[in-house]
Design an enzyme around this catalytic site. Structure first.
Site, mmCIF file in Angstrom:
data_model
loop_
_atom_site.group_PDB
_atom_site.id
_atom_site.type_symbol
_atom_site.label_atom_id
_atom_site.label_comp_id
_atom_site.label_asym_id
_atom_site.label_seq_id
_atom_site.Cartn_x
_atom_site.Cartn_y
_atom_site.Cartn_z
ATOM 1 N N TYR A 1 -14.566 17.985 -54.968
ATOM 2 C CA TYR A 1 -15.311 18.143 -53.766
ATOM 3 C C TYR A 1 -14.180 19.144 -53.020
ATOM 4 O O TYR A 1 -13.384 19.423 -53.249
ATOM 5 C CB TYR A 1 -15.939 17.284 -53.090
ATOM 6 N N THR B 1 -23.406 7.338 -54.976
ATOM 7 C CA THR B 1 -24.595 8.252 -54.628
ATOM 8 C C THR B 1 -25.732 7.844 -55.322
ATOM 9 O O THR B 1 -25.752 7.474 -56.523
ATOM 10 C CB THR B 1 -24.111 9.688 -54.987
ATOM 11 N N HIS C 1 -13.326 11.507 -47.958
ATOM 12 C CA HIS C 1 -13.595 11.762 -49.359
ATOM 13 C C HIS C 1 -12.926 13.277 -49.808
ATOM 14 O O HIS C 1 -13.240 13.947 -49.502
ATOM 15 C CB HIS C 1 -14.997 12.049 -49.764
ATOM 16 N N ASN D 1 -12.563 13.950 -56.484
ATOM 17 C CA ASN D 1 -13.620 14.124 -57.412
ATOM 18 C C ASN D 1 -14.195 15.715 -57.609
ATOM 19 O O ASN D 1 -15.320 16.047 -57.748
ATOM 20 C CB ASN D 1 -14.793 13.295 -57.210
ATOM 21 N N ASN E 1 -16.078 17.715 -62.077
ATOM 22 C CA ASN E 1 -16.450 18.764 -61.407
ATOM 23 C C ASN E 1 -15.694 20.096 -61.272
ATOM 24 O O ASN E 1 -15.275 20.782 -60.639
ATOM 25 C CB ASN E 1 -16.728 18.597 -59.860
HETATM 26 C C1 LIG Z 1 -19.976 11.641 -54.438
HETATM 27 C C2 LIG Z 1 -19.959 11.385 -55.563
HETATM 28 C C3 LIG Z 1 -18.514 11.435 -56.228
HETATM 29 O O1 LIG Z 1 -17.652 11.182 -55.676
HETATM 30 O O2 LIG Z 1 -18.331 11.632 -57.659
HETATM 31 C C4 LIG Z 1 -21.021 11.529 -56.691
HETATM 32 C C5 LIG Z 1 -22.045 12.621 -56.524
HETATM 33 C C6 LIG Z 1 -23.106 12.440 -57.446
HETATM 34 C C7 LIG Z 1 -23.293 11.472 -58.437
HETATM 35 C C8 LIG Z 1 -22.317 10.715 -58.735
HETATM 36 C C9 LIG Z 1 -21.291 10.835 -57.853
#
Ligand SMILES: C=C(C(=O)O)c1ccccc1
Length: 362
Positions: A180, A25, A175, A178, A235
């Site tokens: 999400y 990103t 994805h 992480n 996260n």
């Molecule tokens: C899409 C990201 C991920 O997979 O960690 C991400 C998003 C924002 C900053 C860093 C990484």
């Protein structure tokens, strides 16, 4: 013996080497339209000597956004600009796949259509801050998705996968890492649903299975990869039994015959404890396909991982930010440019397309 410089293939994607570019990103898309910038054409083409570029995370619909200036793949204009990017990478002999993303609860009403609450499996506010309007704010409390909203999101993944094909990508990466949306469904800390999408690991994997099958309706399995981060806590994600949960998930994923598993093994600067190392080793053994290792690798550890057949390829993140010709530098043992963290996110050409190539060093 295979090494980092060996040609080959992942699924049906032909590879010039095993030095991959990890999804990064960079927050340089147009924030009002989620269209990638024209700078991205140069940025990705500069790195085309990579065996495979995984694009920056790209949201599948407007609700999937949680950061400033991240690109989408849900409008004709976004598809058109991505087509310019893939054409530029292909013109230099490179290969590129699109990472399909939905942030789920890692968002804020600021980013959401009509200022709605972000979507998630359960209404559990993450202990994270998001950044917009020049400042950090606590992420909003999400709303638990109705089954109809889950089904609509699966359809949006299908449409986004279709759009990626029209944009000229060589494949797509789901994805699921992480912390999400997909990861939020997989883990019992974030998924406390009592319907068919929650409770048992079978139920918690239902959303991922439906997304995978939606993507496979648009792409052959040999062109579809998936990213996981079993031992990650990014996260505010967590699970009470990561080994049990991800052993089940990986064994089910084996059945799809996907092009690859892209594993986030560790995070920059974060130590990996012995328990996590054991989990990681067990999960590596559970996967039966092409394996991409990611996480703080350097040339020597990457070369060892491929030569020892632990990994089939290694994905580099920050090192690729600073070294567009990383593959060539590794091949001749050249020194590496140091990445500048101050320009990782946001801004213009500086720290994006202006890192020097080897011949520019001399
Ligand atoms: C899409 C990201 C991920 O997979 O960690 C991400 C998003 C924002 C900053 C860093 C990484």
């Amino acid at each position: 013996m295979t090494d980092l410089f060996s040609a080959g293939s992942t699924g049906t994607i032909e590879l010039r080497n095993r030095i991959f570019m990890a999804p990064l990103t960079r927050s340089r898309a147009h924030d009002d339209t989620d269209i990638p910038s024209d700078m991205a054409i140069t940025y990705y083409a500069q790195r085309a000597s990579s065996g495979l570029i995984v694009s920056e995370a790209t949201q599948i619909n407007p609700q999937g956004k949680g950061y400033i200036q991240t690109p989408g793949i849900y409008t004709a204009e976004q598809v058109s600009k991505w087509r310019e990017i893939t054409d530029a990478v292909h013109a230099k002999g490179g290969k590129i796949v699109l990472q399909l993303w939905h942030v789920g609860r890692i968002s804020h009403t600021h980013f959401q259509p009509d200022g709605q609450a972000p979507l998630a499996p359960s209404a559990i506010q993450p202990d994270v801050e998001v950044f917009f309007d020049g400042q950090k704010q606590p992420a909003s409390t999400p709303k638990a998705m109705r089954v109809e909203e889950i089904e609509n999101t699966v359809e949006d993944y299908r449409q986004a996968a279709k759009n990626a094909r029209e944009a000229g990508f060589d494949g797509v990466e789901i994805h699921a890492a992480n912390g999400y949306l997909i990861d939020q469904f997989l883990r019992d800390k974030t998924n406390q649903r009592e319907d068919e999408y929650g409770g048992s690991v079978q139920n918690r994997m239902r959303f991922l299975s439906q997304v995978t099958e939606a993507v496979l309706s648009q792409w052959d399995a040999s062109q579809v990869g998936i990213r996981l981060s079993p031992i990650g806590n990014q996260n505010d994600i967590d699970d009470s039994d990561p080994l049990g949960t991800f052993t089940y998930i990986i064994e089910r994923l084996n059945q799809y015959g996907l092009a690859y598993l892209h594993m986030v093994e560790r995070f920059p600067g974060l130590p990996t404890n012995n328990k996590d190392l054991k989990i990681q080793a067990a999960l590596r053994q559970a996967w039966q396909g092409f394996y991409i290792a990611n996480g703080d690798y350097d040339y020597l550890t990457a070369q060892n991982a491929v030569e020892s057949e632990y990994a089939d390829a290694v994905a580099f993140g920050r090192t690729y930010i600073a070294n567009p010709d990383l593959a060539e530098r590794f091949e001749v043992g050249a020194s590496l440019n140091e990445p500048d963290p101050d320009t990782f996110y946001g801004g213009g050409e500086e720290g994006y397309t202006d890192y020097p190539f080897m011949q520019q060093d001399s």
